[in-house]
Write an enzyme that holds these catalytic residues in place. Sequence first.
Site, PDB file in Angstrom:
ATOM      1  N   PRO A   2    -163.580   4.418  66.332  1.00  0.00           N
ATOM      2  CA  PRO A   2    -162.764   5.606  66.263  1.00  0.00           C
ATOM      3  C   PRO A   2    -162.807   6.330  67.583  1.00  0.00           C
ATOM      4  O   PRO A   2    -163.862   6.717  68.057  1.00  0.00           O
ATOM      5  CB  PRO A   2    -163.361   6.437  65.140  1.00  0.00           C
ATOM      6  CG  PRO A   2    -164.588   5.751  64.722  1.00  0.00           C
ATOM      7  CD  PRO A   2    -164.692   4.456  65.421  1.00  0.00           C
ATOM      8  N   GLU A   3    -161.651   6.489  68.168  1.00  0.00           N
ATOM      9  CA  GLU A   3    -161.532   7.244  69.408  1.00  0.00           C
ATOM     10  C   GLU A   3    -160.756   8.509  69.064  1.00  0.00           C
ATOM     11  O   GLU A   3    -160.485   8.764  67.895  1.00  0.00           O
ATOM     12  CB  GLU A   3    -160.815   6.392  70.466  1.00  0.00           C
ATOM     13  CG  GLU A   3    -161.518   5.056  70.685  1.00  0.00           C
ATOM     14  CD  GLU A   3    -160.855   4.170  71.720  1.00  0.00           C
ATOM     15  OE1 GLU A   3    -160.180   4.692  72.630  1.00  0.00           O
ATOM     16  OE2 GLU A   3    -161.017   2.935  71.614  1.00  0.00           O
ATOM     17  N   ARG A 122    -172.544  -0.589  60.366  1.00  0.00           N
ATOM     18  CA  ARG A 122    -173.516  -0.853  61.435  1.00  0.00           C
ATOM     19  C   ARG A 122    -174.562   0.237  61.616  1.00  0.00           C
ATOM     20  O   ARG A 122    -175.411   0.115  62.495  1.00  0.00           O
ATOM     21  CB  ARG A 122    -172.782  -1.150  62.744  1.00  0.00           C
ATOM     22  CG  ARG A 122    -172.145  -2.516  62.718  1.00  0.00           C
ATOM     23  CD  ARG A 122    -171.321  -2.795  63.952  1.00  0.00           C
ATOM     24  NE  ARG A 122    -172.140  -3.093  65.113  1.00  0.00           N
ATOM     25  CZ  ARG A 122    -171.654  -3.368  66.308  1.00  0.00           C
ATOM     26  NH1 ARG A 122    -170.343  -3.365  66.477  1.00  0.00           N
ATOM     27  NH2 ARG A 122    -172.441  -3.632  67.309  1.00  0.00           N
TER      28      ARG A 122
END
Length: 278
Positions: A2-3, A122
């Site tokens: 996500p940017e 993760r």
Amino acid sequence: MPELPEVETIVKALRQGGRGGDAILGKRVESSYLAWERTLAYPGYEVFKEHINNKVVDEVNRRGKYILIRLGNEYLAIHLRMTGDLRVETRIDENGETPLRQHDRFVLYFDDGLRFVFNDPRKFGRIWLVDDLRLILDNLGPEPLDPSFTPHALYESLQNHGKRNIKALLLDQKVIAGIGNIYTDEALFAAGIHPLRLAGQIDPIESEILYHSIQSVLLEGIRRNGASFDWVYRGGKFEFQVYQREGQTCKKCGATIQKISVGQRGTHYCPMCQPILR
DNA sequence: CACGTCACCTGCGTGC
DNA sequence: TGCACGCAGGTGACGT
């Protein structure tokens, strides 16, 4: 992943509903659940619990890639890192309590029966509860879409870090906040600048083109509700020009998109549109 | 100080 | 089919 555009999309959904979930503004926290200790970066969970219960969500904002949820005089800050995602959903249905999903790491239960879930395969994502945001945001560079970020400011940054390659520089959150690996590659392609060019040898004209390219890819990303990764960021429609297009045809010139490694990050570019020399 | 490298994690695609 | 390996949208800690 996500940017900035993806985080902005998520923040909008938390404010006004969307992405398959309700808004969380005005909701009161009843309890919480922490499935993976390290997801909560600060404070310890015992203290956290005491602080968050009964708080009301007053505001949801974004700074860089951080999601900032104001609860009275405190802030819940969330960074999704690589694989984090948020859901807002019903806690109980006709079959009883809806089971949590694999990789759900943290949950806020609201007193209206909805729950706010942080899922992160993760385990890189982090959550903080602080009364002073400076603790988290102090080192962040300017917001690339804020009027205070000007072409001149970008050029100054390039000059100040002249020996670094432009790709690494754009990824540095202290230089500009919110740009990640996808939008860096897309912005450099749009600007016609090779990712390995040294920041100091980018002239003012190119720098200004880069400035507009950064804004343009980010705005397009926001307009499209983020990148086209159905895997996590459901519904995003931003189309890549170079990212993940190794071996495919450049949409501008027809050359073959190349992939190299820059600072351990996969880097995609068009060798014709982005020459190393000029 | 400034910059590069590695560690943190899990899952997925690839090639043998 | 099974398995080892490399790679993934990020960043902080550590080393040079």
